[in-house]
Design an enzyme around this catalytic site. Structure first.
Site, PDB file in Angstrom:
ATOM      1  N   CYS A 100       0.886  -1.154   0.000  1.00  0.00           N
ATOM      2  CA  CYS A 100       0.000   0.000   0.000  1.00  0.00           C
ATOM      3  C   CYS A 100       0.929   1.210   0.000  1.00  0.00           C
ATOM      4  CB  CYS A 100      -0.848  -0.019   1.265  1.00  0.00           C
ATOM      5  SG  CYS A 100      -1.964   1.367   1.377  1.00  0.00           S
ATOM      6  N   GLU A 208      -6.797  12.611  -4.278  1.00  0.00           N
ATOM      7  CA  GLU A 208      -7.004  13.994  -3.836  1.00  0.00           C
ATOM      8  C   GLU A 208      -6.443  14.977  -4.835  1.00  0.00           C
ATOM      9  OE1 GLU A 208      -6.471  13.997   0.984  1.00  0.00           O
ATOM     10  OE2 GLU A 208      -4.978  15.082  -0.172  1.00  0.00           O
ATOM     11  N   HIS A 236      -3.679   7.350  -2.920  1.00  0.00           N
ATOM     12  CA  HIS A 236      -3.335   6.384  -1.852  1.00  0.00           C
ATOM     13  C   HIS A 236      -4.112   5.096  -2.111  1.00  0.00           C
ATOM     14  CE1 HIS A 236      -3.655   5.232   2.704  1.00  0.00           C
ATOM     15  NE2 HIS A 236      -2.691   4.576   2.103  1.00  0.00           N
ATOM     16  N   HIS A 405       4.353   7.235   8.097  1.00  0.00           N
ATOM     17  CA  HIS A 405       3.596   7.041   6.848  1.00  0.00           C
ATOM     18  C   HIS A 405       2.312   7.845   6.781  1.00  0.00           C
ATOM     19  CE1 HIS A 405       0.606   4.675   8.888  1.00  0.00           C
ATOM     20  NE2 HIS A 405       0.088   4.196   7.793  1.00  0.00           N
ATOM     21  N   GLY A 406       1.891   8.460   7.867  1.00  0.00           N
ATOM     22  CA  GLY A 406       0.624   9.203   7.815  1.00  0.00           C
ATOM     23  C   GLY A 406       0.305   9.776   9.170  1.00  0.00           C
TER      24      GLY A 406
END
Lengths: 482, 139
Positions: A100, A208, A236, A405-406
């Site tokens: 991912c 996005e 993503h 990662h986020g």
């Protein structure tokens, strides 16, 4: 700071050490501010960092990033490097959604120029880019095509006219991991993946349109092709059902391996096999195949997004300038060379909810970016911000060239849903200046900005720790959610 | 069926379910239906087709885990949605019979993607009213 009966030692304003105890082979190391650490010790993530430290062959530290939270066996936001000869590989250290990751496309458009057409553009993207459960991709894969996707990744997409040479050059590992073996991927996994290539999925996956809201590092931003006020596209997604099934299949294989080889670990979710065992090698071949599927998937999504922009705006590719900045995965296990105890060692770095972040000069970084460091893409929640970082030298010394990662979830999905009961999230997001198109309103409710930690705090920690430095902040203008 | 036989327990990243049943077959079928309820409003699913899958396991947990995996694959591969379920247990073997229909984007809204049913913290135990199961699905 304490976690249950464990005293956690503060090493600096951004680093915390969990001392070795019990069967831990190495200490734990968590990157976080004091305030974040106060939250982190409230769930089981620290216990999981300690559990991972029990794995055979683990080197230096079991590492947690500031976006760490409770995951399956390994925490999400965890990094563990294993000696390539003596160590183990664990599917739980990679996660269900193999490779991912995030992809950023830049453009020559300004956000201001796009704003008047944004609503229609988002509707067009929502139509053209398949999202949500049950959606199918625009490419019909034969069994033979699927084998090529699994071995060639983004290069298969290039062979079909869906990728440029620049797309491939700016994808981590050139969009294809070596050693992929389609035969290591079960028939069930292949069936789950066959009609999903080029689909976004649901949950936290998104496409996005962003505005480059702030540039922190002019030189790196220039190298990456970014400028203030620019419109960009952030995607993503991952390896879809194929990757989930590979993980599920091999968790069972590894559980059997552990029983047969009497490997005793504190949590059976840490199911693993020695890297050099037939089971370990087969999983790594399947992992590479699923990773390649993910690269090809994001490539097809990017192709669809680009084509939609071109058609909708009636522009030529040269005027649109929609080129790849980078594509990086955040659920993977990769063989790399790192310095351990003063000498170069070949290691298998598990990154689960963690991103590779090689520093300036590293030969694996695409040539145009090499002086700036590897681009690192950190998506935040859908209302606030995402970040572009660049790998920095301390990453190699402290975290096996890895960073966050986020934002990391803060609220459970049920909590998030009950907190918004009766409110229109689409309207609420519009009030914040973000247009949302979504396949499922239930998923949207689970993804409200409040459900996540503050991505800016997460990024500030890795910047201050010197493992990755801030290059630019992106502000979402419009979101397509699955 | 009277009321909901399952509820969601707090879990940061995934969904944790708690399901009740009067006996083991009833518990297992409620677990399978809970799984489908996470995907779709089951009232919109017609029971026009029958599907049958088998699972096996040494323990009740293993039996439940294998049934839930098979049930998820019915949707993930064959796009089959269930309205009702029946389970029979013979020794180690469990058979699940589902009534439902294939996913139809015109009539069904599938809310979320379930990546997998995990063996993590899966439990089956006796409770005052019969049996209680807990498990986590990765979403």
């Amino acid at each position: 700071m304490r976690f249950q009966d464990v005293e956690i030692r503060k090493l600096s304003d951004t680093m915390w050490e969990i001392p070795r105890g019990g069967g831990m082979r190495v200490p734990g190391l968590v990157f976080a501010s004091e305030a974040m650490m106060g939250d982190i010790v409230r769930d089981e993530a620290i216990r999981q960092v300690m559990n991972v430290a029990h794995l055979p062959g683990i080197l230096k530290h079991s590492i947690g990033m500031p976006d760490i939270h409770w995951g399956y066996g390994f925490p999400i936001g965890g990094v563990a490097a294993m000696d390539a000869r003596e160590g183990v590989v664990s599917p739980g250290g990679v996660g269900y959604d193999i490779n991912c990751g995030v992809r950023l496309l830049r453009s020559d458009l300004t956000a201001d120029a796009l704003r008047p057409k944004l609503r229609e553009l988002v509707a067009a993207l929502h139509r053209e880019v398949p999202s949500g459960v049950g959606s199918t991709g625009f490419v019909r894969l034969t069994a033979e095509d699927e084998e090529k996707v699994l071995t060639q990744g983004s290069r298969w997409a290039a062979s079909r006219g869906f990728a440029s040479a620049q797309d491939i050059a700016c994808t981590e590992s050139g969009g294809a991991l070596p050693g992929a073996d389609p035969d290591a991927v079960s028939a069930v996994a292949r069936k789950r993946g066959r009609d999903q290539l080029g689909t976004l999925g649901s949950g936290n996956h998104f496409l996005e349109i962003d505005e480059v809201a702030e540039v922190f590092d002019d030189e790196a931003a220039r190298a990456f092709g970014l400028f203030p006020g620019q419109a960009a596209v952030l995607i993503h997604s991952g390896s879809r059902g194929l990757g989930y099934q590979v993980c599920d299949d091999y968790l069972r294989t590894m559980a059997d391996y552990m029983r047969r080889n009497a490997i005793d670990l504190p949590d059976r979710q840490l199911a693993c096999a020695h890297i050099r065992s037939p089971e370990g090698e087969r999983y790594l071949s399947a992992l590479a195949a699923a990773a390649n599927y993910a690269f090809a998937n994001r490539q097809l999504l990017a192709h669809q997004a680009r084509e939609t922009f071109l058609r909708f705006l009636g522009m030529g590719p040269n005027d649109l300038g929609m080129r790849m900045v980078y594509d990086c995965g955040h659920n993977n296990a990769k063989f790399e060379e790192h310095e351990v105890d003063g000498r170069a060692r070949r290691v298998l770095v598990h990154r689960k909810g963690a991103t590779r972040c090689f520093p300036p000069g590293n030969a694996e970084i695409p040539e145009p970016y090499r002086h700036a460091g590897q681009p690192v893409l950190i998506p935040g929640d859908m209302g606030t911000a995402s970040y572009v970082l660049a790998g920095a030298p301390e990453g190699m010394r402290l975290s096996f060239g890895s960073t966050c990662h986020g934002a990391g979830r803060r609220m459970s999905r049920t909590q998030a849903r009950s907190s918004v009961r009766g409110k229109s999230i689409v309207q609420e997001m519009e009030r914040r200046g973000v247009i949302v198109a979504c396949a499922s309103h239930k998923t949207l409710a689970e993804e409200i900005p409040e459900a996540y930690k503050d991505v800016s705090e997460v990024v500030d920690v890795v910047h201050a720790a010197g493992i990755a430095r801030k290059v630019a902040r992106l502000k979402p203008l419009a979101v397509v959610k699955g | 069926m009277k009321g909901r036989r399952f509820r969601l327990l707090p879990h940061t990243a995934d969904l944790m379910l708690e399901v009740r049943g009067e006996d083991l077959p009833g518990l297992f079928s409620s677990c399978v239906l809970a799984l489908f309820s996470l995907l779709v409003d089951r009232r919109t699913v017609r029971g026009t087709e029958i599907r049958s899958v088998e699972g096996a396991g040494e323990t009740a947990e293993d039996q439940l885990f294998s049934l839930l995996r098979e049930a998820l694959l019915l949707f993930a591969i064959h796009k089959f949605l269930a309205r009702s379920a029946r389970v029979t247990i013979e020794g180690k073997r469990v058979t699940l019979t589902l009534a439902g229909e294939p996913f139809d984007s015109e009539r069904h809204s599938v809310d979320r993607e379930i990546k997998a049913v995990t063996a993590h913290l899966m439990s089956v135990e006796r409770s005052p009213g019969g049996y209680l199961a807990r498990f986590i699905v990765d979403v």
